[in-house]
Scaffold this motif. Structure first.
Motif, PDB file in Angstrom:
ATOM      1  N   VAL A  50       1.005  -1.249   0.013  1.00 49.95           N
ATOM      2  CA  VAL A  50       0.109   0.010  -0.004  1.00 49.95           C
ATOM      3  C   VAL A  50       0.732   1.238   0.004  1.00 49.95           C
ATOM      4  CG1 VAL A  50      -0.280   0.275   2.478  1.00 49.95           C
ATOM      5  CG2 VAL A  50      -2.089   0.969   1.074  1.00 49.95           C
ATOM      6  N   VAL A  51       2.200   1.451   0.210  1.00 54.79           N
ATOM      7  CA  VAL A  51       2.767   2.353   0.348  1.00 54.79           C
ATOM      8  C   VAL A  51       3.085   2.798  -0.965  1.00 54.79           C
ATOM      9  CG1 VAL A  51       4.202   1.804   2.410  1.00 54.79           C
ATOM     10  CG2 VAL A  51       5.199   0.865   0.515  1.00 54.79           C
ATOM     11  N   PHE A  52       3.105   2.122  -1.836  1.00 61.50           N
ATOM     12  CA  PHE A  52       2.972   2.522  -3.307  1.00 61.50           C
ATOM     13  C   PHE A  52       1.474   2.417  -4.001  1.00 61.50           C
ATOM     14  CE2 PHE A  52       7.377   0.983  -2.972  1.00 61.50           C
ATOM     15  CZ  PHE A  52       7.892   2.256  -2.931  1.00 61.50           C
ATOM     16  N   ASP A  62      -7.234   4.925  -7.416  1.00 59.85           N
ATOM     17  CA  ASP A  62      -8.093   3.934  -8.155  1.00 59.85           C
ATOM     18  C   ASP A  62      -7.589   3.587  -9.655  1.00 59.85           C
ATOM     19  OD1 ASP A  62      -8.540   6.138  -9.493  1.00 59.85           O
ATOM     20  OD2 ASP A  62     -10.509   6.381  -8.912  1.00 59.85           O
ATOM     21  N   ASN A  63      -6.376   4.255  -9.734  1.00 61.90           N
ATOM     22  CA  ASN A  63      -5.916   3.951 -11.077  1.00 61.90           C
ATOM     23  C   ASN A  63      -4.515   3.285 -11.227  1.00 61.90           C
ATOM     24  OD1 ASN A  63      -4.586   5.969 -10.077  1.00 61.90           O
ATOM     25  ND2 ASN A  63      -4.626   7.436 -11.733  1.00 61.90           N
ATOM     26  N   ALA A  64      -4.220   2.679 -10.102  1.00 64.31           N
ATOM     27  CA  ALA A  64      -2.829   2.227 -10.020  1.00 64.31           C
ATOM     28  C   ALA A  64      -2.870   0.383 -10.284  1.00 64.31           C
ATOM     29  CB  ALA A  64      -1.949   2.414  -8.910  1.00 64.31           C
ATOM     30  N   HIS A  70      -6.955  -4.797  -5.851  1.00 65.32           N
ATOM     31  CA  HIS A  70      -6.846  -6.119  -6.603  1.00 65.32           C
ATOM     32  C   HIS A  70      -5.735  -6.690  -6.338  1.00 65.32           C
ATOM     33  CE1 HIS A  70      -4.290  -3.129  -8.637  1.00 65.32           C
ATOM     34  NE2 HIS A  70      -3.758  -4.164  -9.310  1.00 65.32           N
ATOM     35  N   THR A  71      -4.674  -6.109  -5.529  1.00 67.51           N
ATOM     36  CA  THR A  71      -3.700  -7.221  -5.054  1.00 67.51           C
ATOM     37  C   THR A  71      -3.882  -7.798  -3.802  1.00 67.51           C
ATOM     38  OG1 THR A  71      -2.504  -5.264  -4.148  1.00 67.51           O
ATOM     39  CG2 THR A  71      -2.171  -5.634  -6.214  1.00 67.51           C
ATOM     40  N   GLY A  72      -4.991  -7.173  -3.078  1.00 71.38           N
ATOM     41  CA  GLY A  72      -4.984  -7.686  -1.730  1.00 71.38           C
ATOM     42  C   GLY A  72      -3.981  -7.010  -0.785  1.00 71.38           C
ATOM     43  N   TYR A  73      -3.363  -6.039  -1.293  1.00 74.15           N
ATOM     44  CA  TYR A  73      -2.329  -5.168  -0.415  1.00 74.15           C
ATOM     45  C   TYR A  73      -1.365  -6.226   0.062  1.00 74.15           C
ATOM     46  CZ  TYR A  73      -4.951  -1.039  -1.401  1.00 74.15           C
ATOM     47  OH  TYR A  73      -5.606  -0.105  -2.112  1.00 74.15           O
ATOM     48  N   ALA A  74      -0.885  -7.026  -0.525  1.00 76.09           N
ATOM     49  CA  ALA A  74       0.262  -8.130  -0.112  1.00 76.09           C
ATOM     50  C   ALA A  74       1.370  -7.280   0.329  1.00 76.09           C
ATOM     51  CB  ALA A  74       0.366  -9.156  -1.016  1.00 76.09           C
ATOM     52  N   ASP A  75       2.206  -8.141   0.793  1.00 74.84           N
ATOM     53  CA  ASP A  75       3.612  -7.646   1.243  1.00 74.84           C
ATOM     54  C   ASP A  75       4.595  -7.611  -0.029  1.00 74.84           C
ATOM     55  OD1 ASP A  75       2.998  -7.106   3.879  1.00 74.84           O
ATOM     56  OD2 ASP A  75       3.966  -8.821   4.590  1.00 74.84           O
TER      57      ASP A  75
END
Length: 448
Positions: A50-52, A62-64, A70-75
């Protein structure tokens, strides 16, 4: 790595502060137990992507594509850089270390500003050069706290000193404990200053950070901005690197002094050339003149950034150069061959140092690779009076549009990085477009 672990054990502190730098140049970090840091030094550690995937106010894009729901904010995989280990003197010697995503395989390496600069440095080294940079920053120090600013609705912040008083000895004496801590605690934090003084404006200061190899210089610049804020907090003050916080005052710059070295010798100086510039330096300057207008969002990344580019404000308004001329975008300093350097005066203090430095260096190397000729003459006198100059973008929207329409940024910095960065700036423009400002209320609420 063994030396890094041994040093942590010598410091004998239970916790270590670690941080990465996001796309806006903001340090995002946490305290980690020393034992965890020792393990992380060997294998890396997870840091939420999420830091990026959010902006400077933690609103998610909403545009990255590199980060998002959609990534589940994985590590992502962050790796510590042992060379950045230092102690925080205002936190009882707590160890601190920077990390980046150079080894991540999920895509974060493309977004990571420090990793981008590493790639540009590798390009310079492949050409046989060691780049050296010395950033300098202007900023305003306010007699405020985060709470007091919120209570005031961010209206009429009070600077730590009144009136315009550049190079003032009196003003530094007025707040002597604060200045003393800036000078000595920054040095103890491995950010040596070459100079610190008041600038023209209430509560505005300028500091020049001693030059170093480019990655270390960028690290110092990022840490400098956060360190100044933290030291200011401890004195009940608030430091801002906002490009332009009041329309009737000059803005805050983030100038970059730079040179290329080979075998321990500066390659920019030439005693034989009447201007003191080597042919290599001419190509480098020509590269920046050609490229930087297409890279302006890296030098001026916010809506507010473009309020700084006003005639007579010490900020450039055209893409030009001069010898020792502080009214131009590029200032050549060539009094002595050993210290000959270029000062790129376009970046604001609000720019992410990794990105502004990467842009300046990549543009200069582009000029060297293609042996671009320096076809324009040095501006003599007041550059603001010369209307026949290549223009710079006037707004972030214009700058982003220009960067997006050009193939040059992708060639210099990589398509993946540019796609992500442009998306973040388009988001920034959209947030501004839907905002209702105080100016609009004052102008239209009653009358219209």
């Amino acid at each position: 790595m063994t030396e890094f672990i041994e040093r942590l054990e010598e410091l004998d502190q239970p916790f270590v502060k670690v941080a990465i730098t996001d796309i806006d140049g903001i340090l995002r970090g946490k305290y980690m137990a020393r034992e965890k840091v020792v393990e992380a030094a060997k294998r890396g550690f997870g840091f939420c992507n999420v830091v990026f995937g959010w902006d400077s106010n933690d609103q998610v894009y909403d545009n990255a594509t590199l980060s998002g729901w959609h990534t589940g904010y994985a590590d992502g995989l962050a790796r510590l850089d042992p060379t950045t280990l230092r102690e925080i003197p205002w936190e009882d010697g707590t160890p601190f270390c920077l990390a980046d995503f150079a080894h991540d395989q999920s895509g974060l390496a493309d977004a990571c500003p420090r990793t981008l600069l590493k790639r540009v440095v590798a390009k310079a080294e492949s050409m046989g050069f060691t780049p050296k940079f010395g950033p300098e920053f202007e900023w305003f120090t306010l007699r405020e706290t985060p709470d007091s600013l919120v209570e005031k609705g961010y209206h009429r912040p009070l600077p730590i000193s009144p009136s315009m008083f550049g190079y003032s000895i009196l003003r530094t004496t007025l707040n002597a404990p604060f200045f003393r801590d800036l000078l000595h605690q920054l040095r103890a934090f491995r950010i040596p200053l070459e100079g610190l003084h008041t600038e023209t404006g209430p509560g505005v200061l300028e500091a020049a950070i001693r030059y170093d190899d480019v990655l270390s210089a960028a690290d110092r610049a990022v840490l400098f901005k956060t360190a100044v804020k933290e030291i200011a907090y401890r004195h009940g003050f608030l430091a801002t690197f906002m490009a332009k916080w009041r329309e009737d005052l000059p803005g805050c710059s983030g100038h970059l002094h730079q040179s290329l070295w080979r075998d321990g010798e500066n390659q920019f100086g030439s005693a034989e050339h009447p201007r003191g510039m080597s042919k290599l330096m001419e190509h480098y300057v020509a590269g920046q003149l050609h490229c930087l207008p297409e890279l302006m969002p890296l030098l001026a990344p916010t809506i507010n950034s473009y309020k700084r580019y006003v005639a007579g404000s010490w900020a450039a308004t055209g893409m030009n150069w001069g010898i020792g001329n502080r009214t131009t975008a590029l200032r050549v300093i060539a009094a002595d061959p050993g210290s000959t350097r270029l000062e790129t005066r376009l970046p604001g203090a609000d720019a992410n140092p990794y990105l502004s430095i990467a842009a300046a260096l990549a543009a200069g190397l582009y000029g060297i690779e293609r042996e671009l000729p320096l076809t324009t003459e040095a501006i003599q006198g007041n550059a603001y009076a010369d209307q026949d100059q290549p223009s710079l973008p006037r707004t972030l929207a214009e700058a982003v549009g220009r960067m997006k329409a050009s193939e040059l940024p992708g060639q210099l910095l990589g398509d993946a990085f540019c796609r992500h960065f442009i998306a973040t700036r388009e988001w920034e423009v959209r947030q501004h477009e839907v905002a209702v400002t105080d100016w609009e209320l004052r102008r239209y609420l009653e009358i219209i």
